[in-house]
Design a protein around this motif. Structure first.
Motif, PDB file in Angstrom:
ATOM      1  N   PRO A 301       0.872  -1.178   0.000  1.00 55.73           N
ATOM      2  CA  PRO A 301       0.000   0.000   0.000  1.00 55.73           C
ATOM      3  C   PRO A 301       0.907   1.226   0.000  1.00 55.73           C
ATOM      4  O   PRO A 301       1.613   1.454   0.988  1.00 55.73           O
ATOM      5  N   PRO A 302       0.971   1.972  -1.111  1.00 50.01           N
ATOM      6  CA  PRO A 302       2.008   3.011  -1.211  1.00 50.01           C
ATOM      7  C   PRO A 302       1.852   4.081  -0.141  1.00 50.01           C
ATOM      8  O   PRO A 302       0.826   4.767  -0.103  1.00 50.01           O
ATOM      9  N   PRO A 303       2.815   4.228   0.754  1.00 52.58           N
ATOM     10  CA  PRO A 303       2.711   5.253   1.797  1.00 52.58           C
ATOM     11  C   PRO A 303       2.847   6.643   1.181  1.00 52.58           C
ATOM     12  O   PRO A 303       3.439   6.807   0.118  1.00 52.58           O
ATOM     13  N   ASN A 304       2.293   7.632   1.865  1.00 53.98           N
ATOM     14  CA  ASN A 304       2.399   9.005   1.392  1.00 53.98           C
ATOM     15  C   ASN A 304       3.847   9.472   1.433  1.00 53.98           C
ATOM     16  O   ASN A 304       4.602   9.140   2.355  1.00 53.98           O
ATOM     17  N   VAL A 305       4.205  10.293   0.469  1.00 55.94           N
ATOM     18  CA  VAL A 305       5.569  10.811   0.384  1.00 55.94           C
ATOM     19  C   VAL A 305       5.799  11.922   1.407  1.00 55.94           C
ATOM     20  O   VAL A 305       6.905  12.423   1.550  1.00 55.94           O
ATOM     21  N   THR A 306       4.744  12.266   2.153  1.00 53.45           N
ATOM     22  CA  THR A 306       4.791  13.452   3.012  1.00 53.45           C
ATOM     23  C   THR A 306       5.726  13.364   4.205  1.00 53.45           C
ATOM     24  O   THR A 306       5.765  14.274   4.993  1.00 53.45           O
ATOM     25  N   GLY A 307       6.412  12.304   4.392  1.00 54.15           N
ATOM     26  CA  GLY A 307       7.336  12.319   5.529  1.00 54.15           C
ATOM     27  C   GLY A 307       7.596  10.963   6.097  1.00 54.15           C
ATOM     28  O   GLY A 307       8.128  10.091   5.430  1.00 54.15           O
ATOM     29  N   SER A 308       7.169  10.766   7.347  1.00 54.47           N
ATOM     30  CA  SER A 308       7.593   9.597   8.096  1.00 54.47           C
ATOM     31  C   SER A 308       6.484   8.559   8.211  1.00 54.47           C
ATOM     32  O   SER A 308       5.304   8.886   8.232  1.00 54.47           O
ATOM     33  N   LEU A 309       6.910   7.321   8.331  1.00 53.16           N
ATOM     34  CA  LEU A 309       5.977   6.258   8.659  1.00 53.16           C
ATOM     35  C   LEU A 309       5.681   6.303  10.155  1.00 53.16           C
ATOM     36  O   LEU A 309       6.492   6.774  10.943  1.00 53.16           O
ATOM     37  N   HIS A 310       4.523   5.807  10.535  1.00 49.34           N
ATOM     38  CA  HIS A 310       4.210   5.659  11.957  1.00 49.34           C
ATOM     39  C   HIS A 310       3.987   4.179  12.251  1.00 49.34           C
ATOM     40  O   HIS A 310       4.167   3.321  11.386  1.00 49.34           O
ATOM     41  N   LEU A 311       3.592   3.871  13.483  1.00 49.49           N
ATOM     42  CA  LEU A 311       3.482   2.468  13.873  1.00 49.49           C
ATOM     43  C   LEU A 311       2.385   1.729  13.120  1.00 49.49           C
ATOM     44  O   LEU A 311       2.447   0.504  12.980  1.00 49.49           O
ATOM     45  N   GLY A 312       1.401   2.459  12.611  1.00 53.32           N
ATOM     46  CA  GLY A 312       0.392   1.818  11.768  1.00 53.32           C
ATOM     47  C   GLY A 312       1.005   1.282  10.489  1.00 53.32           C
ATOM     48  O   GLY A 312       0.729   0.155  10.065  1.00 53.32           O
ATOM     49  N   HIS A 313       1.876   2.098   9.867  1.00 57.74           N
ATOM     50  CA  HIS A 313       2.607   1.614   8.692  1.00 57.74           C
ATOM     51  C   HIS A 313       3.519   0.448   9.076  1.00 57.74           C
ATOM     52  O   HIS A 313       3.676  -0.506   8.311  1.00 57.74           O
ATOM     53  N   ALA A 314       4.139   0.555  10.254  1.00 58.12           N
ATOM     54  CA  ALA A 314       5.053  -0.512  10.688  1.00 58.12           C
ATOM     55  C   ALA A 314       4.308  -1.830  10.827  1.00 58.12           C
ATOM     56  O   ALA A 314       4.833  -2.894  10.467  1.00 58.12           O
ATOM     57  N   LEU A 315       3.074  -1.784  11.338  1.00 54.00           N
ATOM     58  CA  LEU A 315       2.262  -2.996  11.446  1.00 54.00           C
ATOM     59  C   LEU A 315       2.001  -3.576  10.063  1.00 54.00           C
ATOM     60  O   LEU A 315       2.180  -4.779   9.832  1.00 54.00           O
ATOM     61  N   THR A 316       1.583  -2.729   9.140  1.00 58.64           N
ATOM     62  CA  THR A 316       1.310  -3.180   7.770  1.00 58.64           C
ATOM     63  C   THR A 316       2.535  -3.859   7.181  1.00 58.64           C
ATOM     64  O   THR A 316       2.450  -4.953   6.596  1.00 58.64           O
ATOM     65  N   ASN A 317       3.689  -3.223   7.335  1.00 56.69           N
ATOM     66  CA  ASN A 317       4.897  -3.758   6.703  1.00 56.69           C
ATOM     67  C   ASN A 317       5.452  -4.970   7.437  1.00 56.69           C
ATOM     68  O   ASN A 317       6.044  -5.854   6.817  1.00 56.69           O
ATOM     69  N   ALA A 318       5.245  -5.036   8.758  1.00 52.84           N
ATOM     70  CA  ALA A 318       5.678  -6.228   9.491  1.00 52.84           C
ATOM     71  C   ALA A 318       4.892  -7.451   9.016  1.00 52.84           C
ATOM     72  O   ALA A 318       5.465  -8.517   8.749  1.00 52.84           O
ATOM     73  N   ILE A 319       3.582  -7.291   8.890  1.00 51.83           N
ATOM     74  CA  ILE A 319       2.739  -8.407   8.423  1.00 51.83           C
ATOM     75  C   ILE A 319       3.108  -8.790   7.000  1.00 51.83           C
ATOM     76  O   ILE A 319       3.293  -9.974   6.678  1.00 51.83           O
ATOM     77  N   GLN A 320       3.214  -7.778   6.131  1.00 52.58           N
ATOM     78  CA  GLN A 320       3.483  -8.066   4.724  1.00 52.58           C
ATOM     79  C   GLN A 320       4.857  -8.705   4.536  1.00 52.58           C
ATOM     80  O   GLN A 320       5.021  -9.615   3.713  1.00 52.58           O
ATOM     81  N   ASP A 321       5.847  -8.241   5.287  1.00 51.22           N
ATOM     82  CA  ASP A 321       7.178  -8.829   5.127  1.00 51.22           C
ATOM     83  C   ASP A 321       7.217 -10.255   5.665  1.00 51.22           C
ATOM     84  O   ASP A 321       7.880 -11.126   5.090  1.00 51.22           O
ATOM     85  N   CYS A 322       6.519 -10.509   6.766  1.00 43.82           N
ATOM     86  CA  CYS A 322       6.457 -11.883   7.286  1.00 43.82           C
ATOM     87  C   CYS A 322       5.862 -12.821   6.240  1.00 43.82           C
ATOM     88  O   CYS A 322       6.392 -13.917   5.996  1.00 43.82           O
ATOM     89  N   LEU A 323       4.769 -12.387   5.626  1.00 43.14           N
ATOM     90  CA  LEU A 323       4.131 -13.214   4.604  1.00 43.14           C
ATOM     91  C   LEU A 323       5.054 -13.406   3.401  1.00 43.14           C
ATOM     92  O   LEU A 323       5.183 -14.505   2.866  1.00 43.14           O
ATOM     93  N   THR A 324       5.709 -12.318   2.978  1.00 40.84           N
ATOM     94  CA  THR A 324       6.607 -12.390   1.823  1.00 40.84           C
ATOM     95  C   THR A 324       7.768 -13.334   2.093  1.00 40.84           C
ATOM     96  O   THR A 324       8.110 -14.190   1.259  1.00 40.84           O
ATOM     97  N   ARG A 325       8.385 -13.200   3.258  1.00 45.60           N
ATOM     98  CA  ARG A 325       9.531 -14.055   3.602  1.00 45.60           C
ATOM     99  C   ARG A 325       9.084 -15.518   3.719  1.00 45.60           C
ATOM    100  O   ARG A 325       9.819 -16.433   3.338  1.00 45.60           O
TER     101      ARG A 325
END
Length: 1226
Positions: A301-325
């Motif tokens: 899910p493309p994050p906004n270019v406006t700056g920093s990720l927060h823990l909500g993004h971290a949750l998304t990417n933790a789940i997605q990376d676990c599945l990918t790996r």
């Protein structure tokens, strides 16, 4: 008003409890420092004018904190249990710690605080997800120990400490307690504090001598000397061996003594990336090469270019990376495609604020072209931060395929999508109501509108107004019936909009207005009459049953206006100034006109009343402006047919949405969809490739903006001109074009992301292989705004669903259940959790943001409350594990950052286990295949169970079951049981061949557990598992994969050692072990080993004890284990002087204590405890037997007193039993 009597002493924790409870009360009582004149008790509460008095601290606190609040029977019951625990268990121990004359036993401290620590391990608060009276009572019970307890003791109870700090930093606590300084060092002193009165313990005053810390019975007492703040006990070890980016990390050097994230996470990512492990081509000649294991493709899910990720993004990417790996380790051709969204409104707002702050310029000062250049400049400077964060999170994305939604490839796809849909008539031009932000000068989507609920009159700040504006009131006024003195009364929450009224509506069946058919009302300020229309949308039972209709400024009124062909009069311009109205209102700002219209109605005698009215105010999430419904010509997408196909795809099972409780939402949206407004009045974004046509030919009449015939789309202006000339049958020279100034809604480009990233509409290998994708994983909050639009656009433009499954995770909130918001100060950068940050560092980040000073101050207070000591360094692996462990298929996740630290300690346990195991394996160890023995069947059985749970969990997206299985296997089964039990075996390096053979087999089993356990954990904790895996020898060293990330994931088919019988036997063994350990703790046998006699019910149980005698002896720290059969065993088989405990219906434990402890000392302690309990019970019984007890004491307090008495009786029975037992040994 209620009156609360409290002690003036600063350490009277019962009075403090009542005072804090009062802070949570809807109306605070009057506070009096002193005794209640009649009852002479503190705290005491005189309730209102009735004069009734509450005297027990629990009753007082309950009344204050729960008055006027909804009751939850289950939660209330839990709170009362904790109140009882605080009073009966915790208070005596706490006072005993601080006041030595009470003689609290160390074992009580360990037992009570230890139990509390274990309870708080998985929790932020004691009951539910917010502060309750349970937290207030228990926190006040431990207040004195925390103020006067030495640092080393506090470290023993890390969860209690974390919870206690969270509590005392809440504003309500801080208001009563002030700044609480914890004790750092104990030194002999003469006084602690002096006061006019003393606190009480169990109703008994502690005398000044005890309170002032002077010697009691010849023993020295202590106070706290405030010293420097405590240093972090988490060691920081760095990796300092020179390693170029992309080179493999040194794995020949010895492992550091302890786990350190900075050491572990260094160098690995760049090596993974350079080796191409994240690319789908890895291990294949091309992505088109057939793979029997299959293909897994997912786009981020493309994050906004406006700056920093927060823990909500971290949750998304933790789940997605676990599945990918996981999919990659299973051997599938795997692609996780990265990308970034241009975020039209958000980015434009950020850059506009930056320009104004730094250069005092608006975008209009620069002009469109120069402003867009500034945005690109900002993007090139700041946009990479997001990718840096994703890499720090360990995200195994194929960076060579990274996309930005404003890249030429994706911009071309956006343009093509618009043109195709426009030419087909799916995109059309229309003038309708939109959500308009006067501050942004743009329409905004529904997701960018916050709905602020008001319960009545409220003054709210509005951008551009010095004074706050009134909302939450309903104004009633009258319209005169034309030609008569009769009037119709209507009401509105937006009185200024009456200037745009064009009708009054009543219900067709309302008898009060039947005589007004065909009648009109007169507008008092505008030169017009307005019809009275009859429409079923009117609720005849609300108010007067008559409703003013403003079709151009209200969504419901718009529909009425269309049905009755009413005039649509727009009274607001894009900046919020009044237009199309008479003086004196013309040109005034909308909310200034509000007061002017109200006064004018009063002057004409038409004003009736104003009253409070609950309402929802729409607020722009970007600008905080009040959103106005405004008529604007815009581009719309006809979603009807696309939505039907999207709904059918789910109904027919071609698209699966997980979890299925989101299906109702999906069908509700799809079956009731509205057309989608895709115009945005911005400069940053994809400019709409549509042109308004002017034909320079007198035979062709000029067109209207809303007439689709006069709009043409094209890939270039030349193409558009040719289309227009052909449409009107004139030469191209007679065509003048004006391109639409607006840009497309950001969700439009996001909606085609799954195929635009592969070059659509052009053919490519990636598009052929990876579209449609396998899975879309995201938060449930954008199910409609993004997921539904991807499905609709995918079906419409490619004829295929963009993915087969949608997995929706919960939304991350803070520990208090609040939405993550910069203005609350609870938006946390994942990198700050990974590397740690001080409170001052968190404050500094706020100063660098775009928050205004008021918001910054509020956010700082929020940070101070939640993170009084900053955020400790947790590391990437711990953060990922915590996020996955939190992920349940529910709605929200209340994430306490402090709990993530617990998983860093898990990493350290893992680290130490592997270090110990590698030492036990020895330098010459060679792993062999298939030689594991049944001697270690239990741990292999548990390993099989973990493999099965992980496989099932990944298949079902059940991440908590995966983390639980791995955590339990490593911590509770491998480390706590297996490694401890085999230490005597592993020490057999030489000696008897049988023992040596047993040790060799044990090493093979241990290696299997380590190697498989690391592979199980790798998708979730990629860094620490890679670091440890690289140190292990290989079973097939010459053709083993170079990294754990491309090593096969353990599958159930490989591991067939699971044995229900072995698991059952070991469960019995561990029950016995726990019973022995409990007895040892009861009698404070910390180092001394005792002989243990296990009385078994039958010979089979005795045989089982004999079989596992080594494990029993090792794990229970016993000197020896003796199995005894029958009721009493053989005569003399169980010696006198044993402590006894029942382990199960098959086994009773007898622990020989005679000669190991000072029985006279223990009897003296217990006798004192017995006297104290008897005195306490006597007071309680006397209280409960009073004649007016049942009438005057609240039922809850009576129930609590009964519980106290029962618990005291049980405790007294145990004390007497222990005394008798000790006397037998004397």
């Amino acid at each position: 008003m209620d009156t609360l009597y409290v002690s003036p002493h600063p350490d009277d924790f019962r009075s403090l409890q009542a005072l804090i409870a009062a802070e949570y009360s809807p109306s605070r009582p009057h506070i009096v420092h002193g005794d209640h004149p009649e009852t002479k008790s503190r705290p005491a509460l005189v309730v209102g004018s009735s004069g009734s008095v509450l005297t027990e601290v629990s009753a007082v606190s309950w009344y204050l904190s729960h008055r006027g609040k909804d009751s939850d029977a289950k939660a209330d019951s839990q709170v009362w249990q904790w109140l009882s625990f605080a009073e009966n268990e915790l208070t005596p121990v706490a006072c005993g710690i601080v006041f030595p004359l009470l003689g609290a036993m160390a074992v009580d401290k360990q037992r009570v605080l230890g139990a509390l620590d274990q309870t708080l391990k998985p929790r932020t608060y004691l009951v539910g997800e917010k502060i309750s009276l349970a937290d207030i009572a228990v926190a006040m019970a431990v207040l004195l120990p925390f103020k006067y307890l030495k640092l080393s003791d506090r470290k023993s109870f890390v969860n209690v400490t974390r919870w206690f700090l969270t509590c005392i930093n809440q504003p309500q606590f801080a208001k009563v307690l002030g700044k609480v300084t914890l004790c750092e060092k104990m030194v002999p002193i003469s006084t602690i504090a002096n006061s006019t009165s003393s606190p009480t313990v169990n109703g008994t005053a502690i005398n000044d001598t005890a309170m002032n810390g002077k010697a009691v019975d010849g023993k020295a007492s202590y106070d706290c000397k405030k010293t420097k703040p405590e240093k972090k006990d988490l060691g920081v070890i760095t990796y300092n061996i020179p390693t170029l980016p992309g080179e493999k990390k040194d794995v020949l050097s010895p492992l550091p003594d302890s786990y350190s994230p900075q050491y572990v996470e260094a160098a690995w990512y760049s090596w993974w990336e350079k080796q191409g492990f994240f690319k789908p081509e890895y291990g294949h000649h091309s992505v088109s090469e057939p793979n029997p294991r299959g293909i897994f493709m997912m786009c981020i899910p493309p994050p906004n270019v406006t700056g920093s990720l927060h823990l909500g993004h971290a949750l998304t990417n933790a789940i997605q990376d676990c599945l990918t790996r996981w999919h990659r380790m299973r051997g599938e051709t795997t692609l996780w495609n990265p990308g970034c969204d241009h975020a039209g409104i958000a980015t434009q707002v950020v850059v506009e604020k930056k320009l104004m702050r730094e250069r005092g310029l608006s975008r209009h000062d620069l002009g469109r072209a120069n402003f867009i250049q500034e945005v690109w400049k900002w993007k090139n400077e700041k946009g990479d931060r997001i990718y840096h964060q994703l890499k720090k999170l360990g995200s195994s994305l194929d960076w060579d395929r990274a996309c930005f939604t404003m890249d030429p490839k994706l911009s071309y796809a956006v343009q093509e999508a618009f043109i195709r849909l426009h030419e087909e008539g799916v995109i059309y031009r229309s003038k309708r109501l939109v959500n308009w932000s006067c501050t942004l000068n743009s329409a905004i989507s529904d997701i960018e509108v916050d709905k602020k609920e008001l319960i009545g009159r409220t003054l709210m700040p509005v951008p551009g107004y010095k004074e706050k504006v009134e909302f939450g009131v309903l104004v009633s006024f009258a319209y005169k019936i034309e030609g008569t003195d009769e009037e119709v009364i209507v009401a509105t929450t937006r009185i200024e909009t009456m200037l745009g009224d064009t009708a009054v509506a009543v219900h067709p069946l309302d008898p009060r207005y039947q005589h007004l058919k065909e009648k009109k009302v007169v507008h008092p300020f505008c030169d017009r009459t307005m019809p009275i229309v009859f429409d079923e949308f009117v609720d005849m039972n609300f108010g007067t049953g008559a409703v003013k209709i403003t079709p151009a400024h209200d969504h419901n009124d718009y529909e009425v206006g269309v049905r009755h062909n009413l005039a649509f009069i727009n009274i607001l311009d894009e900046n919020g100034y009044l237009i199309n109205v008479p003086p004196p209102f013309l040109g005034t700002k909308r909310f200034e006109a509000r007061n002017a219209v109200l006064q004018a109605l009063k002057d004409k005698g038409l004003f009736k009343e104003v009253k409070d009215n609950p309402m929802v105010v729409p607020v722009c999430s970007r600008s905080k402006d009040i959103v106005e419904p405004l008529l604007k010509p815009q581009w719309y997408v006809d979603c009807t047919d696309m939505a039907r196909q999207a709904a059918d795809a789910v109904r027919e099972g071609r698209l699966k949405i997980i979890p299925d409780h989101h299906l109702k939402t999906w069908f509700n949206w799809m079956d009731n969809i509205r057309d989608w407004c895709i115009s945005r009045q911005l400069w940053w974004g994809h400019r709409i490739p549509a042109y308004f046509i002017t034909v320079n030919d007198p035979s062709v009449k000029p067109g209207e903006d809303t007439d689709d015939k006069y709009w043409v789309s094209g890939r270039t202006e030349e193409e558009a001109r040719d289309k227009a000339a052909k449409r009107f049958g004139v030469s191209a020279e007679k065509i003048s074009l004006r391109q639409d100034e607006d840009v497309l809604d950001t969700w439009f480009s996001s909606g085609i992301f799954p195929f635009s990233i592969f070059g659509w509409p052009n053919e490519s290998e990636d598009l052929r292989v990876f579209y449609p994708g396998t899975l879309l994983e995201t938060g449930y909050d954008i199910l409609f705004f993004w997921v539904a639009r991807m499905v609709m656009m995918g079906i419409k433009l490619t004829g295929q669903l963009p993915f087969k499954e949608v997995y929706l995770h919960a939304v991350v909130r803070d520990a208090h259940g609040r939405k993550m918001s910069k203005s609350l100060g609870n938006v946390i950068d994942p990198l700050d959790v990974i590397t740690g940050i001080s409170l001052e560092g968190l404050h500094a980040q706020l100063k660098d943001s775009n928050l205004d000073p008021v918001e910054t101050e509020r956010a700082e207070q929020g940070q101070k409350s939640d993170y009084p000591n900053g955020i400790p360094e947790c590391g990437t692996d711990a953060l990922r594990f915590a996020l996955c462990a939190y992920t349940s298929q529910g709605r929200d996740i209340n994430l306490d950052v402090n709990r993530i630290l617990g998983y860093r300690h898990f990493c350290n346990k893992l680290w130490n286990a592997v270090k110990f195991a590698m030492k036990a394996l020895g330098d010459k160890f060679v792993p062999l295949s298939g030689e594991e023995s049944v001697a270690d069947r239990w741990i292999l059985s548990r390993l099989c169970a973990a493999v099965s749970s992980c496989g099932t969990g990944f298949e079902a997206y059940d991440f908590p079951s995966i983390t639980t299985a791995i955590y339990n296997f490593w911590l509770y089964e491998l480390c706590d049981v297996y490694l401890e039990s085999v230490k005597p075996v592993l020490s057999q390096l030489d000696g008897e061949s049988a023992m040596h053979q047993e040790a060799s087999i044990c090493r093979q089993t241990l290696y299997t557990c380590l190697e498989v356990g690391l592979r199980l954990l790798s998708p979730i904790m990629p860094f620490v598992t890679e670091e440890l895996f690289q140190r292990l020898p290989r079973r097939q060293p010459y053709n083993s994969p170079p990294s754990i990330s491309v090593t096969p994931y353990p599958e159930t088919s490989e591991f067939c050692w699971h044995s229900v019988e072995v698991d059952r036997q070991m469960e019995f063994v561990m029950t016995v072990v726990r019973t022995i350990r409990s007895l040892r703790a009861d009698y404070n046998l910390t180092k001394t080993r005792a002989d243990c006699y296990l009385q078994c019910i039958d010979s089979d149980t005795a045989a089982l004890v004999e079989k596992y005698s080594l494990q029993l002896q090792t794990l229970s720290y016993s000197k020896s284990i003796h199995a005894v059969t029958g009721e009493g065993g053989e005569k003399g088989a169980i010696p006198e002087g044993c402590a006894v405990a029942i382990a199960s219906d098959r086994c009773t434990v007898h622990l020989l204590l005679k000669g190991l402890i000072d029985t006279e000392k223990e009897v003296a302690k217990l006798t004192s405890k017995q006297a104290e309990l008897e005195k306490q019970m006597e007071r309680l019984t006397e209280k409960m037997q009073k004649t007016d007890y049942k009438e005057k004491v609240p039922a809850k307090v009576q129930e609590q007193d009964a519980d106290k008495l029962r618990q005291s009786q049980i405790e007294l029975h145990k004390v007497k039993e222990a005394i008798d037992n000790f006397k037998k040994m004397m």
